[in-house]
Design an enzyme around this catalytic site. Structure first.
Site, PDB file in Angstrom:
ATOM      1  N   ASP A  95      -9.610   7.562  -7.439  1.00  0.00           N
ATOM      2  CA  ASP A  95      -8.894   6.539  -8.189  1.00  0.00           C
ATOM      3  C   ASP A  95      -7.643   7.109  -8.840  1.00  0.00           C
ATOM      4  O   ASP A  95      -7.681   8.164  -9.484  1.00  0.00           O
ATOM      5  CB  ASP A  95      -9.823   5.967  -9.269  1.00  0.00           C
ATOM      6  CG  ASP A  95      -9.142   4.906 -10.093  1.00  0.00           C
ATOM      7  OD1 ASP A  95      -8.834   3.846  -9.530  1.00  0.00           O
ATOM      8  OD2 ASP A  95      -8.901   5.141 -11.291  1.00  0.00           O
ATOM      9  N   GLU A 111      -6.643   6.394  -3.482  1.00  0.00           N
ATOM     10  CA  GLU A 111      -5.989   5.156  -3.901  1.00  0.00           C
ATOM     11  C   GLU A 111      -4.541   5.473  -4.244  1.00  0.00           C
ATOM     12  O   GLU A 111      -4.247   6.036  -5.292  1.00  0.00           O
ATOM     13  CB  GLU A 111      -6.685   4.543  -5.118  1.00  0.00           C
ATOM     14  CG  GLU A 111      -6.075   3.201  -5.508  1.00  0.00           C
ATOM     15  CD  GLU A 111      -6.000   2.957  -7.008  1.00  0.00           C
ATOM     16  OE1 GLU A 111      -5.510   1.876  -7.392  1.00  0.00           O
ATOM     17  OE2 GLU A 111      -6.406   3.830  -7.799  1.00  0.00           O
TER      18      GLU A 111
END
Length: 553
Positions: A198, A255
């Site tokens: 993330d 991501e």
């Protein structure tokens, strides 16, 4: 690249919203285990779970206070072990969402850092000050300044690109990279097959003395100072090498929300210990046709544009060829559901099928957001106070201050806000859609589709998704070359080839019937179509929203 993830079909599950096994209104790991057969029968062989670690839930689990334990609202380590065991029995793979840019302010590292100025963990975070003031004027993604005063006093401020309760980690510090690698190894030992990293594009920052210039706002934002900087790749490679030296088959999905295709190529170059694949929000093929200068881009109404979609994927496929596989996705937990974003009519049964064919049979790895395969749409909140995520609350404050009517703000949020896409999976025609016997944690009006009804409809969206993914799992569509074909504006067509065998995918993204000649002199036959398409002498006639997959004989 490891063999298994070349042929991955990823199903993203928001754990709090998939299946509640103990009827407390929150989905859990045991509920996911209960529904593994459903996911496998869809055609997915990999599950990506949003964060499951201990968290104060300021940002729905992305604010981690203990990376080595399961959050009690989701279950226990025994529940996790059973999930992994049952997945591996089915030859399925598990990806965990790993927040690496920041931690919770309740994490022991940060707590020690603020209690003891000589703590080694002080250097785990980013500190600065300018004569007792903030070191710069950077704005946070969650509003306000990206700097917060040391809660235990002193002149220094800590950096937080997101919520002030989520301090950013200092990835310049080798011990941070080693600690994050140790976390990854701990879960690999528990049976995890990979990680979604993330917000990794933010782990390098510019000179902290550099203000953002020429802005009217007090705390402006400029991602060029804290996104996709060159040191991101350096830090990332060091971290991944620490993990992959002992675990070469582990899959890393990064991501890279604002990365373009060229940046994605740099992050995924083979044999450089980067990510194996990155996912970007830049490849949905959407445009913003009715732009209101008062509304941030994230909330602007959108529509699918055939020309932009073609331009996007022609670039991504060309740039990543012989480097890595593109991520093939229509959305995730950070954006509203695709059928709402694109304003697909509620009664349109064909366009959702066309979207699946169009996206997932290209070269790359599909990522399907839970419920998409049965046609789930956004939750529909009734009142502004129902929106609790920070981004929505900031928008409400902004637009109310500008005189926008509450009803107009609600309509915009119900179409675009991320929380509307995190509703309970709709299993059955029951009070709480078979998700739970208890009022769900995130609940509002919703459409009436259910997996139970979908199972009995041999011509429906779920059956079609299963057919698409069955095709995707063939060598031609998982390994073959890819060429996007030159067509009329609203026709999206591409060719896949492997060892002389060719397949063609043709989709009509427009609102009028279209004809298209398949570019081959060989006889072709249909292997999948979403409605009655005529195929005569290699010319296909499709209604609006029509799609067809053909093979050379």
């Amino acid at each position: 690249m490891g063999a298994w993830y070349k042929k991955a079909v990823i199903y993203q599950i928001y754990p709090k919203s998939f299946k509640d096994s103990n009827n407390d209104g929150v989905g859990d790991l045991a509920g996911i285990t209960e529904k593994l057969d459903y996911v496998q029968q869809l055609g997915a062989n990999t599950i990506w779970l949003n964060p499951i670690f201990v968290s104060p839930q300021v940002d729905n689990g992305y604010d981690v206070s203990n990376y080595f334990a399961i959050d009690p609202i989701l279950g226990t380590m025994d529940d996790f072990t059973k999930l992994v065991t049952e997945m591996h029995k089915r030859k399925m793979y598990l990806l965990l969402d790993l927040p690496i840019n920041d931690t919770s302010d309740q994490h022991p590292w940060f707590q020690d850092a603020i209690k003891n100025k000589d703590s080694i963990f002080r250097e785990y975070y980013i500190w600065g000050e300018n004569n007792g003031e903030r070191p710069n004027n950077w704005g946070s993604f969650f509003g306000g300044s990206a700097w917060e005063k040391d809660p235990n006093g002193g002149a220094q401020y800590y950096c937080h690109l997101f919520d002030k309760r989520m301090p950013d980690l200092n990835w310049q510090n080798h011990e941070v990279r080693k600690s994050m690698a140790d976390i990854a190894k701990f879960w690999i030992d528990k049976g995890v097959d990979g990680f979604r990293l993330d917000a990794f594009i933010h782990i390098a920052k510019a000179n902290l003395q550099q203000n953002i210039l020429n802005q009217d706002t007090e705390f402006p934002m400029d991602s060029s100072l804290y996104a996709n900087l060159p040191n991101v790749k350096t830090y990332l490679q060091n971290f991944i090498k620490l993990v992959k030296d002992d675990n070469p088959e582990v899959f890393f999905l990064g991501e890279a929300s604002s990365a373009d295709a060229y940046q994605a190529a740099e992050y995924t170059r083979p044999n450089q210990f980067g990510c194996d694949m990155v996912v970007s929000s830049d490849n949905y093929g959407e445009i913003y046709p009715f732009k209101d200068p008062n509304i941030p881009k994230f909330f602007q109404p959108r529509q699918l544009d055939s020309t932009h979609f073609k331009e996007t994927f022609s670039v991504w496929e060309a740039v990543l060829e012989n480097i890595s596989l593109p991520a093939l996705t229509w959305g995730n937990h950070d954006i509203s559901r695709v059928l709402n974003r694109l304003n697909v009519n509620a009664g349109d049964e064909d366009f959702p099928k066309a979207l699946a064919v169009c996206m997932y049979l290209q070269r790359g790895i599909p990522i399907i957001y839970y419920g998409e395969e049965i046609g789930m749409r956004n939750l529909n909140y009734k009142k502004l106070k129902d929106f609790h995520d920070q981004r929505a609350m900031d928008l409400i404050q902004l637009l109310q201050g500008l005189g926008y009517a509450d009803d107009d703000i609600i309509q915009l949020l119900n179409q675009q806000d991320e929380m509307t896409a995190r509703g309970p999976f709709q299993w059955k025609n029951e009070k709480y859609v078979g998700f739970s016997q208890h009022h769900p944690w995130n609940w509002a009006d919703h459409n009436t589709v259910t997996a139970e009804d979908a199972e009995s409809d041999s011509e429906g969206l779920l059956a079609f998704y299963r057919a698409v993914l069955k095709i995707k799992n063939t060598p031609l569509f998982s390994e073959g070359s890819y060429v996007l074909l030159n067509t009329k504006t609203n026709i999206y067509a591409y060719e896949r080839e492997l060892n002389g065998q060719k397949g063609f995918v043709v989709v009509n993204l427009g609102k009028q019937p279209e004809n298209y000649r398949i570019p081959t002199i060989k006889i072709i036959h249909t292997i999948l179509a979403n409605k009655a398409n005529s195929l005569v002498d290699n010319v296909v006639t499709m209604a609006a929203g029509g799609s067809i997959v053909v093979m050379e004989e």
